[in-house]
Design a protein around this motif. Structure first.
Motif, PDB file in Angstrom:
ATOM      1  N   THR A  91     -10.226  26.296  99.548  1.00 47.82           N
ATOM      2  CA  THR A  91      -9.996  24.871  99.724  1.00 47.82           C
ATOM      3  C   THR A  91     -10.984  24.298 100.739  1.00 47.82           C
ATOM      4  N   HIS A 133      -1.204  26.008 104.623  1.00 43.68           N
ATOM      5  CA  HIS A 133      -1.377  26.611 103.296  1.00 43.68           C
ATOM      6  C   HIS A 133      -0.192  27.499 102.929  1.00 43.68           C
ATOM      7  N   LEU A 134       0.243  28.328 103.859  1.00 47.67           N
ATOM      8  CA  LEU A 134       1.312  29.282 103.580  1.00 47.67           C
ATOM      9  C   LEU A 134       2.668  28.607 103.393  1.00 47.67           C
ATOM     10  N   ALA A 135       2.919  27.558 104.152  1.00 45.72           N
ATOM     11  CA  ALA A 135       4.205  26.860 104.050  1.00 45.72           C
ATOM     12  C   ALA A 135       4.381  26.247 102.667  1.00 45.72           C
ATOM     13  N   GLY A 136       3.290  25.766 102.097  1.00 38.45           N
ATOM     14  CA  GLY A 136       3.333  25.245 100.743  1.00 38.45           C
ATOM     15  C   GLY A 136       4.057  23.926 100.559  1.00 38.45           C
ATOM     16  N   ASN A 137       4.453  23.266 101.640  1.00 42.82           N
ATOM     17  CA  ASN A 137       5.186  22.013 101.539  1.00 42.82           C
ATOM     18  C   ASN A 137       4.286  20.780 101.556  1.00 42.82           C
ATOM     19  N   GLU A 164       0.905  18.528 100.516  1.00 42.90           N
ATOM     20  CA  GLU A 164      -0.057  18.350  99.431  1.00 42.90           C
ATOM     21  C   GLU A 164      -1.410  18.909  99.888  1.00 42.90           C
ATOM     22  N   LEU A 165      -2.102  19.549  98.992  1.00 45.41           N
ATOM     23  CA  LEU A 165      -3.410  20.120  99.323  1.00 45.41           C
ATOM     24  C   LEU A 165      -4.376  19.043  99.789  1.00 45.41           C
ATOM     25  N   SER A 173       3.859  20.176 107.084  1.00 47.52           N
ATOM     26  CA  SER A 173       4.274  21.418 106.434  1.00 47.52           C
ATOM     27  C   SER A 173       5.779  21.637 106.454  1.00 47.52           C
TER      28      SER A 173
END
Length: 127
Positions: free
Chosen positions: A2, A72-76, A78-79, A126
């Motif tokens: 990313t 990134h790891l939390a995934g909550n 938006e990229l 996050s």
């Protein structure tokens, strides 16, 4: 990879730009490479500020890298949000270095707080 992860690499390289500026401004010669830390510590004015910007840049890398990785790891989040925050952080670091070199102490401190706020923002988005 990313954009935010690439920004970690940029953050890692920025201190070396400051080192180069400090060495060039201080008249660095090959013989000075036997004890470059002593050479950098002996600088004054512009070169000393470049060296100080280098040291501060090294100090903030772990916090920024951790913030990006956690986001990134939390995934909550938006990229796109993570990427924008990372680019804004790198922009704040560039402004910080410029302020340090120009000896704009108050503005430099404000920019530093913005950068720290951006690091905190990674954790906030996050949740």
């Amino acid at each position: 990879m990313t954009v935010a992860l690439w920004c970690i690499l940029i953050a890692i390289l920025l201190p070396y730009v400051c080192t180069w500026v400090a060495k060039i401004s201080g008249g660095f010669r090959l013989k000075d490479n036997h004890d470059p830390r002593d050479f950098l510590d002996s600088l004054e004015g512009f070169g000393r500020r470049a060296h100080a910007a280098q040291l501060n840049s090294f100090e903030v890398i772990p916090a920024f890298a951790a913030a990006v990785i956690v986001a990134h790891l939390a995934g909550n989040a938006e990229l796109v949000t993570i990427n924008v925050l990372a680019v804004l952080f790198i922009t704040s670091r560039l402004l910080y270095i410029i302020c340090y070199l120009a000896d704009w102490a108050t503005l430099r401190s404000l920019v530093w707080f913005v950068g720290i706020g951006l690091i905190v923002s990674f954790f906030v988005v996050s949740v």
